[in-house]
Design a protein around this motif. Structure first.
Motif, PDB file in Angstrom:
ATOM      1  N   ARG A 111      -6.580  13.127  -2.422  1.00 37.82           N
ATOM      2  CA  ARG A 111      -5.456  12.408  -2.972  1.00 37.82           C
ATOM      3  C   ARG A 111      -5.671  10.925  -2.773  1.00 37.82           C
ATOM      4  N   SER A 112      -5.400  10.155  -3.784  1.00 39.62           N
ATOM      5  CA  SER A 112      -5.580   8.711  -3.711  1.00 39.62           C
ATOM      6  C   SER A 112      -4.378   8.096  -3.004  1.00 39.62           C
ATOM      7  N   TYR A 113      -4.499   6.820  -2.724  1.00 33.02           N
ATOM      8  CA  TYR A 113      -3.460   6.097  -2.010  1.00 33.02           C
ATOM      9  C   TYR A 113      -2.228   5.990  -2.853  1.00 33.02           C
ATOM     10  N   TYR A 166      -6.220   0.503  -5.342  1.00 33.42           N
ATOM     11  CA  TYR A 166      -7.228   0.197  -4.323  1.00 33.42           C
ATOM     12  C   TYR A 166      -6.989  -1.182  -3.701  1.00 33.42           C
ATOM     13  N   LEU A 167      -6.645  -2.117  -4.574  1.00 41.80           N
ATOM     14  CA  LEU A 167      -6.332  -3.450  -4.022  1.00 41.80           C
ATOM     15  C   LEU A 167      -5.064  -3.404  -3.154  1.00 41.80           C
ATOM     16  N   GLN A 168      -4.087  -2.672  -3.602  1.00 39.07           N
ATOM     17  CA  GLN A 168      -2.843  -2.577  -2.839  1.00 39.07           C
ATOM     18  C   GLN A 168      -3.079  -1.904  -1.486  1.00 39.07           C
ATOM     19  N   GLN A 169      -3.954  -0.919  -1.467  1.00 40.67           N
ATOM     20  CA  GLN A 169      -4.279  -0.252  -0.186  1.00 40.67           C
ATOM     21  C   GLN A 169      -4.921  -1.234   0.783  1.00 40.67           C
ATOM     22  N   ARG A 170      -5.819  -2.054   0.209  1.00 41.27           N
ATOM     23  CA  ARG A 170      -6.504  -3.026   1.066  1.00 41.27           C
ATOM     24  C   ARG A 170      -5.515  -4.067   1.589  1.00 41.27           C
ATOM     25  N   TRP A 171      -4.629  -4.537   0.772  1.00 43.92           N
ATOM     26  CA  TRP A 171      -3.634  -5.529   1.202  1.00 43.92           C
ATOM     27  C   TRP A 171      -2.676  -4.940   2.258  1.00 43.92           C
ATOM     28  N   ASP A 172      -2.262  -3.733   2.008  1.00 44.26           N
ATOM     29  CA  ASP A 172      -1.374  -3.071   2.978  1.00 44.26           C
ATOM     30  C   ASP A 172      -2.067  -2.867   4.333  1.00 44.26           C
ATOM     31  N   TYR A 184      -0.910  -4.484   7.917  1.00 44.06           N
ATOM     32  CA  TYR A 184      -0.651  -3.636   9.085  1.00 44.06           C
ATOM     33  C   TYR A 184      -1.462  -4.113  10.292  1.00 44.06           C
ATOM     34  N   GLU A 185      -2.713  -4.495  10.065  1.00 42.77           N
ATOM     35  CA  GLU A 185      -3.544  -4.979  11.183  1.00 42.77           C
ATOM     36  C   GLU A 185      -3.016  -6.300  11.737  1.00 42.77           C
ATOM     37  N   ASN A 186      -2.564  -7.177  10.808  1.00 42.93           N
ATOM     38  CA  ASN A 186      -1.954  -8.434  11.280  1.00 42.93           C
ATOM     39  C   ASN A 186      -0.694  -8.145  12.110  1.00 42.93           C
ATOM     40  N   HIS A 187       0.088  -7.213  11.650  1.00 45.29           N
ATOM     41  CA  HIS A 187       1.295  -6.850  12.405  1.00 45.29           C
ATOM     42  C   HIS A 187       0.960  -6.301  13.792  1.00 45.29           C
ATOM     43  N   ARG A 188      -0.038  -5.421  13.887  1.00 44.82           N
ATOM     44  CA  ARG A 188      -0.421  -4.844  15.188  1.00 44.82           C
ATOM     45  C   ARG A 188      -0.974  -5.918  16.106  1.00 44.82           C
ATOM     46  N   ARG A 189      -1.695  -6.897  15.560  1.00 43.83           N
ATOM     47  CA  ARG A 189      -2.230  -7.995  16.363  1.00 43.83           C
ATOM     48  C   ARG A 189      -1.108  -8.875  16.899  1.00 43.83           C
TER      49      ARG A 189
END
Length: 198
Positions: free
Chosen positions: A3-5, A15-21, A25-30
């Motif tokens: 199943r795709s994102y 695919y671009l939206q998955q990468r941005w999301d 999320y990584e910025n938020h966790r940092r």
């Protein structure tokens, strides 16, 4: 089937939206991991003098210095003993002196001077007793006693002496038995009787 994102909102490129999301999320966790608390719950920082304790270090240094000095003295003494020929240094070349001797000597001199002054005052003092009057009163009393007495003064002493002599002379003396013509008699005479018989 894979199943795709599936984004939350409709997008043109998944695919671009998955990468941005994923980046968001990584910025938020940092940010969450590096976030600081609003209330400071850390304890009070201990002062430097409590952490370092300079006085304790100074006492330790002094103690170590005295230990090193004693060790050097012992090492020098042991070296002297090893280098010497086995002589024993048992003679004390010092004399005991009291630190308080001068003060005690001054106090002793002061007391002796005070005693000397008291003695001078006592010896320089004239007597308040009238000895001549006492002697005169005594002689007057002696004369009165001689005048009112029945016997002279020395006669009573002589009478007592004579009484003692007479009491000694009246003792009884027993002699051994004498046998005359078969008769045995015990003779007891006083000393006065014997004197008269002899």
């Amino acid at each position: 089937m894979h199943r795709s994102y599936q984004p939350l909102k409709p997008v043109t490129n998944r695919y671009l939206q998955q990468r941005w999301d994923q980046n968001n999320y990584e910025n938020h966790r940092r940010k969450v991991s590096s976030a600081l608390p609003v209330v400071d719950t850390k304890g009070m920082r201990s002062p430097a003098h409590v952490q370092l304790k300079l006085k304790k270090l100074q006492l330790q240094d002094e103690r170590l210095s005295t230990i090193h000095r004693d060790n050097r003295l012992l090492a020098s003494k042991l070296a002297d003993i090893v280098c010497s020929k086995g002589l024993v240094d048992h003679q004390n070349q010092y004399h005991l002196r009291s630190l308080n001797a001068d003060r005690r000597r001054e106090e002793l001199l002061l007391v002796s001077r005070q005693n000397q002054a008291i003695y001078q005052r006592i010896t320089a003092r004239q007597s308040e007793y009238r000895r001549q009057l006492w002697l005169g009163d005594w002689e007057r009393a002696e004369r009165w006693r001689d005048n009112i007495s029945q016997y002279p003064r020395g006669l009573a002493d002589k009478r007592c002496h004579l009484c003692l002599c007479l009491q000694r002379s009246h003792r009884k003396v027993k002699f051994a038995t004498v046998e005359d013509d078969g008769w045995s008699t015990n003779c007891s005479r006083s000393e006065t009787d014997r004197e008269t018989h002899t």
